[in-house]
Write an enzyme that holds these catalytic residues in place. Structure first.
Site, PDB file in Angstrom:
ATOM      1  N   SER A  22      67.708  58.192  99.701  1.00  0.00           N
ATOM      2  CA  SER A  22      67.738  58.657  98.305  1.00  0.00           C
ATOM      3  C   SER A  22      69.131  59.140  97.915  1.00  0.00           C
ATOM      4  O   SER A  22      69.330  59.639  96.820  1.00  0.00           O
ATOM      5  CB  SER A  22      66.720  59.786  98.107  1.00  0.00           C
ATOM      6  OG  SER A  22      66.912  60.804  99.070  1.00  0.00           O
ATOM      7  N   ASN A 109      61.175  69.965 102.414  1.00  0.00           N
ATOM      8  CA  ASN A 109      60.214  69.991 101.307  1.00  0.00           C
ATOM      9  C   ASN A 109      60.465  71.156 100.349  1.00  0.00           C
ATOM     10  O   ASN A 109      60.448  70.984  99.132  1.00  0.00           O
ATOM     11  CB  ASN A 109      58.782  70.052 101.838  1.00  0.00           C
ATOM     12  CG  ASN A 109      58.434  68.817 102.650  1.00  0.00           C
ATOM     13  OD1 ASN A 109      59.214  67.857 102.678  1.00  0.00           O
ATOM     14  ND2 ASN A 109      57.287  68.833 103.301  1.00  0.00           N
ATOM     15  N   THR A 153      54.999  58.558  50.664  1.00  0.00           N
ATOM     16  CA  THR A 153      53.884  58.401  51.606  1.00  0.00           C
ATOM     17  C   THR A 153      53.642  56.899  51.636  1.00  0.00           C
ATOM     18  O   THR A 153      53.862  56.219  50.619  1.00  0.00           O
ATOM     19  CB  THR A 153      52.601  59.126  51.145  1.00  0.00           C
ATOM     20  OG1 THR A 153      52.205  58.578  49.894  1.00  0.00           O
ATOM     21  CG2 THR A 153      52.814  60.631  50.993  1.00  0.00           C
ATOM     22  N   HIS A 154      53.224  56.384  52.770  1.00  0.00           N
ATOM     23  CA  HIS A 154      53.045  54.926  52.948  1.00  0.00           C
ATOM     24  C   HIS A 154      54.334  54.158  52.625  1.00  0.00           C
ATOM     25  O   HIS A 154      54.275  53.000  52.230  1.00  0.00           O
ATOM     26  CB  HIS A 154      51.914  54.381  52.068  1.00  0.00           C
ATOM     27  CG  HIS A 154      50.653  55.186  52.140  1.00  0.00           C
ATOM     28  ND1 HIS A 154      49.661  54.955  53.054  1.00  0.00           N
ATOM     29  CD2 HIS A 154      50.244  56.255  51.420  1.00  0.00           C
ATOM     30  CE1 HIS A 154      48.684  55.833  52.881  1.00  0.00           C
ATOM     31  NE2 HIS A 154      49.015  56.636  51.907  1.00  0.00           N
ATOM     32  N   SER A 275      79.586  43.346  63.113  1.00  0.00           N
ATOM     33  CA  SER A 275      79.009  42.115  63.647  1.00  0.00           C
ATOM     34  C   SER A 275      80.145  41.190  64.068  1.00  0.00           C
ATOM     35  O   SER A 275      81.197  41.153  63.429  1.00  0.00           O
ATOM     36  CB  SER A 275      78.158  41.455  62.568  1.00  0.00           C
ATOM     37  OG  SER A 275      78.053  40.067  62.800  1.00  0.00           O
ATOM     38  N   LYS A 281      79.231  43.091  57.751  1.00  0.00           N
ATOM     39  CA  LYS A 281      78.204  43.955  58.321  1.00  0.00           C
ATOM     40  C   LYS A 281      78.736  45.289  58.828  1.00  0.00           C
ATOM     41  O   LYS A 281      79.785  45.375  59.415  1.00  0.00           O
ATOM     42  CB  LYS A 281      77.503  43.262  59.509  1.00  0.00           C
ATOM     43  CG  LYS A 281      76.618  42.111  59.137  1.00  0.00           C
ATOM     44  CD  LYS A 281      75.380  42.515  58.334  1.00  0.00           C
ATOM     45  CE  LYS A 281      74.372  43.295  59.136  1.00  0.00           C
ATOM     46  NZ  LYS A 281      73.747  42.492  60.189  1.00  0.00           N
ATOM     47  N   ASN A 283      76.616  48.104  60.940  1.00  0.00           N
ATOM     48  CA  ASN A 283      75.271  48.313  61.480  1.00  0.00           C
ATOM     49  C   ASN A 283      75.049  49.750  61.972  1.00  0.00           C
ATOM     50  O   ASN A 283      75.943  50.349  62.559  1.00  0.00           O
ATOM     51  CB  ASN A 283      75.021  47.346  62.640  1.00  0.00           C
ATOM     52  CG  ASN A 283      75.064  45.901  62.198  1.00  0.00           C
ATOM     53  OD1 ASN A 283      74.705  45.589  61.065  1.00  0.00           O
ATOM     54  ND2 ASN A 283      75.520  45.024  63.069  1.00  0.00           N
ATOM     55  N   GLU A 288      69.798  53.128  65.848  1.00  0.00           N
ATOM     56  CA  GLU A 288      68.922  52.152  66.509  1.00  0.00           C
ATOM     57  C   GLU A 288      68.824  52.416  68.007  1.00  0.00           C
ATOM     58  O   GLU A 288      67.763  52.286  68.614  1.00  0.00           O
ATOM     59  CB  GLU A 288      69.439  50.728  66.273  1.00  0.00           C
ATOM     60  CG  GLU A 288      69.238  50.275  64.835  1.00  0.00           C
ATOM     61  CD  GLU A 288      69.961  48.965  64.535  1.00  0.00           C
ATOM     62  OE1 GLU A 288      70.076  48.116  65.424  1.00  0.00           O
ATOM     63  OE2 GLU A 288      70.423  48.813  63.396  1.00  0.00           O
ATOM     64  N   GLN A 320      59.580  61.563  96.068  1.00  0.00           N
ATOM     65  CA  GLN A 320      61.018  61.280  95.963  1.00  0.00           C
ATOM     66  C   GLN A 320      61.313  60.501  94.671  1.00  0.00           C
ATOM     67  O   GLN A 320      62.437  60.498  94.186  1.00  0.00           O
ATOM     68  CB  GLN A 320      61.458  60.469  97.192  1.00  0.00           C
ATOM     69  CG  GLN A 320      62.903  60.076  97.194  1.00  0.00           C
ATOM     70  CD  GLN A 320      63.365  59.655  98.584  1.00  0.00           C
ATOM     71  OE1 GLN A 320      63.511  60.491  99.472  1.00  0.00           O
ATOM     72  NE2 GLN A 320      63.565  58.374  98.789  1.00  0.00           N
ATOM     73  N   LYS A 323      62.919  62.010  90.936  1.00  0.00           N
ATOM     74  CA  LYS A 323      64.279  62.340  90.507  1.00  0.00           C
ATOM     75  C   LYS A 323      64.863  61.391  89.474  1.00  0.00           C
ATOM     76  O   LYS A 323      65.363  61.809  88.441  1.00  0.00           O
ATOM     77  CB  LYS A 323      65.202  62.424  91.725  1.00  0.00           C
ATOM     78  CG  LYS A 323      64.918  63.674  92.525  1.00  0.00           C
ATOM     79  CD  LYS A 323      65.534  63.625  93.890  1.00  0.00           C
ATOM     80  CE  LYS A 323      64.738  64.458  94.843  1.00  0.00           C
ATOM     81  NZ  LYS A 323      63.334  63.995  95.030  1.00  0.00           N
TER      82      LYS A 323
HETATM   83  N1  ARG Z   1      64.455  62.942  99.752  1.00  0.00           N
HETATM   84  C1  ARG Z   1      63.260  63.700  99.808  1.00  0.00           C
HETATM   85  C2  ARG Z   1      62.682  63.892  98.396  1.00  0.00           C
HETATM   86  O1  ARG Z   1      63.420  63.754  97.502  1.00  0.00           O
HETATM   87  C3  ARG Z   1      63.514  65.043 100.401  1.00  0.00           C
HETATM   88  C4  ARG Z   1      62.332  65.644 101.063  1.00  0.00           C
HETATM   89  C5  ARG Z   1      62.022  64.925 102.314  1.00  0.00           C
HETATM   90  N2  ARG Z   1      60.915  65.502 102.986  1.00  0.00           N
HETATM   91  C6  ARG Z   1      60.305  64.859 103.966  1.00  0.00           C
HETATM   92  N3  ARG Z   1      59.276  65.483 104.485  1.00  0.00           N
HETATM   93  N4  ARG Z   1      60.626  63.675 104.353  1.00  0.00           N
HETATM   94  O2  ARG Z   1      61.534  64.165  98.208  1.00  0.00           O
END
Ligand code: ARG
Length: 438
Positions: A22, A109, A153-154, A275, A281, A283, A288, A320, A323
């Site tokens: 990761s 963890n 409205t609408h 454009s 143009k 834009n 958007e 994981q 993130k």
């Molecule tokens: N890269 C892991 C995560 O983002 C970190 C925690 C890993 N824990 C484990 N028991 N392998 O969740």
């Protein structure tokens, strides 16, 4: 370096190593990770689990890693499983074996849970600051442009409003967006550090101390919950999604209003593009893109909701996946808030075009019906009479206020000289929006 491996006879396949890593995204958390470790080490020494010398050596090592990363001297890359392994390996290189004591009474963890909460909290504060800036820009633009415009409205012209009132609707939405995020920060403000893998630790640690050190209100009450829920990220993703929905509606209006068909506003060149083929143009790409990126933030929310839905307690590696969704949404929301702020602050409001649209739209038809009601007619009857007048006006290319008293009298005897004042657009604004709101 691997943080595990003692119980394995064979090494991991390269395929699995890449799949599991990761680092390419959780490198974003380097600062939170080192901050969490600093608090943890201080606590370990305070609880006599480490000596003060060991603490100082680890602290110096961690701080040097942080400053080297910030100064670009140390790049977060290489063959590491995650940001936690990266920091610990570098610490070992710098201070030797004492680095191996850092992870006493901690698991990745609770480590990642603390990193992620700190990150989410900081990003949420940053979003709030940017909302505040956008809110004041909207208020300023609204105050300077207290002009009559058609309300819809609408997407059909309905009644007169003012540009100020219309824009301030978004100011109100943003205020609620802000409250939701501030409330989410309050709910997430508990430290998971010390939950360890899922069951806490038998070391006599001080979770109150680390919570305070890291700026959390208190430690979490339940270890399993502390390491394995991501509801705070989901809550912020929901808040960001609602906020993007508001941005998307405002963007849609800016796109419509800046078209030649409406011509109510001009988006500044700084926030427009051209454009490659059509020289004329200009834009509204900024608006958007905001409208488009709304889907992306909804996607981040849906993705994490779906990831979390079937996971048994406590930590599982599925998590994981939390993130990238959150990083992406936070980055998107922040850039959209800034672009929206720039677009609004430089926006030109075309008062005359809005007034021309008001005049063509029978926007005083409701007031004309109210006039007859004041003279004693039931509203439903008044509604029908004015409807007939509108047909007459359309057939003759006139506005209601352009009809003579004789013409009006053909529809109802109740019309008098004072009707023109009553259905005047400014007068109805004064009796409605302006009287009923500050
Ligand atoms: N890269 C892991 C995560 O983002 C970190 C925690 C890993 N824990 C484990 N028991 N392998 O969740």
């Amino acid at each position: 370096m691997k943080l595990w491996g003692g119980r394995f006879k064979k090494s991991e396949s390269k395929l699995m190593e890449d799949f599991n890593s990761s680092l390419s995204f959780d490198r974003t958390l380097y600062k939170e990770d080192i901050t969490g470790s600093i608090a943890h080490v201080k606590m370990l020494a305070k609880c006599n689990i480490l000596t003060n010398e060991e603490r100082d050596s680890i602290l110096n090592g961690l701080k040097s890693i942080l400053s080297d990363v910030e100064e670009g001297k140390l790049k977060i890359e290489g063959n590491y499983e995650d940001i936690h392994s990266f920091v610990e390996s570098n610490l070992l290189d710098r201070i030797g074996d004492v680095a191996k004591k850092l992870h006493t009474s901690r698991s990745r963890n609770d480590q990642v849970a603390v990193d992620f909460r700190l990150y989410a909290k900081n990003k949420a504060h940053e979003v709030v600051e940017n909302i505040d800036k956008l809110k004041s820009t909207i208020k300023e633009k609204a105050d300077k442009n207290d002009f009559i415009m058609p309300g819809y409205t609408h997407l059909q012209r309905a009644q007169v409003v003012t540009f100020k009132h219309h824009l301030m609707a978004y100011h109100n939405m943003l205020e609620r967006d802000r409250k939701r995020i501030v409330n989410a920060i309050d709910i997430l403000d508990e430290s998971p550090l010390g939950c360890c893998a899922l069951a806490g630790t038998t070391y006599d640690i001080d979770r109150e101390f680390t919570a305070k050190e890291l700026g959390f209100k208190k430690p979490v009450d339940n270890f399993l919950d502390g390491v394995s829920d991501r509801d705070y990220a989901l809550e912020l993703l929901s808040d960001f999604s609602i906020m993007m929905m508001h941005f998307s509606r405002l963007s849609e209006e800016l796109i419509l209003w800046s078209s030649k068909e409406f011509g109510f506003v001009t988006i500044d060149d700084e926030f427009s593009t051209g454009s490659s083929i059509m020289p004329q143009k200009k834009n509204p790409d900024a608006a958007e893109l905001i409208r488009g990126k709304t889907g992306r933030v909804y996607g981040d929310l849906m993705s994490l909701l779906t990831t979390m839905k079937g996971i048994p307690l406590a930590y599982n590696k599925d998590m994981q996946e939390d993130k990238e969704d959150f990083f992406d949404a936070a980055k998107t929301v922040l850039s959209c808030t800034k672009i929206m702020e720039g677009m609004i602050s430089t926006l030109k409001v075309n008062k005359d075009r809005m007034f021309a649209a008001v005049k063509k739209g029978f926007l005083n038809a409701t007031e004309a019906a109210d006039y007859l009601v004041n003279k004693g007619m039931a509203f439903r009857d008044a509604h029908r009479v004015i409807g007939e007048i509108v047909i007459y006006c359309e057939d003759n290319g006139k506005a209601i206020e352009e009809l003579s008293q004789e013409e009006l009298a053909k529809f109802s005897k109740l019309f008098d000289e004072d009707v023109y004042d009553f259905i005047d657009y400014n007068n109805s604004l004064n009796r409605g929006i302006k009287k009923n709101l500050k």
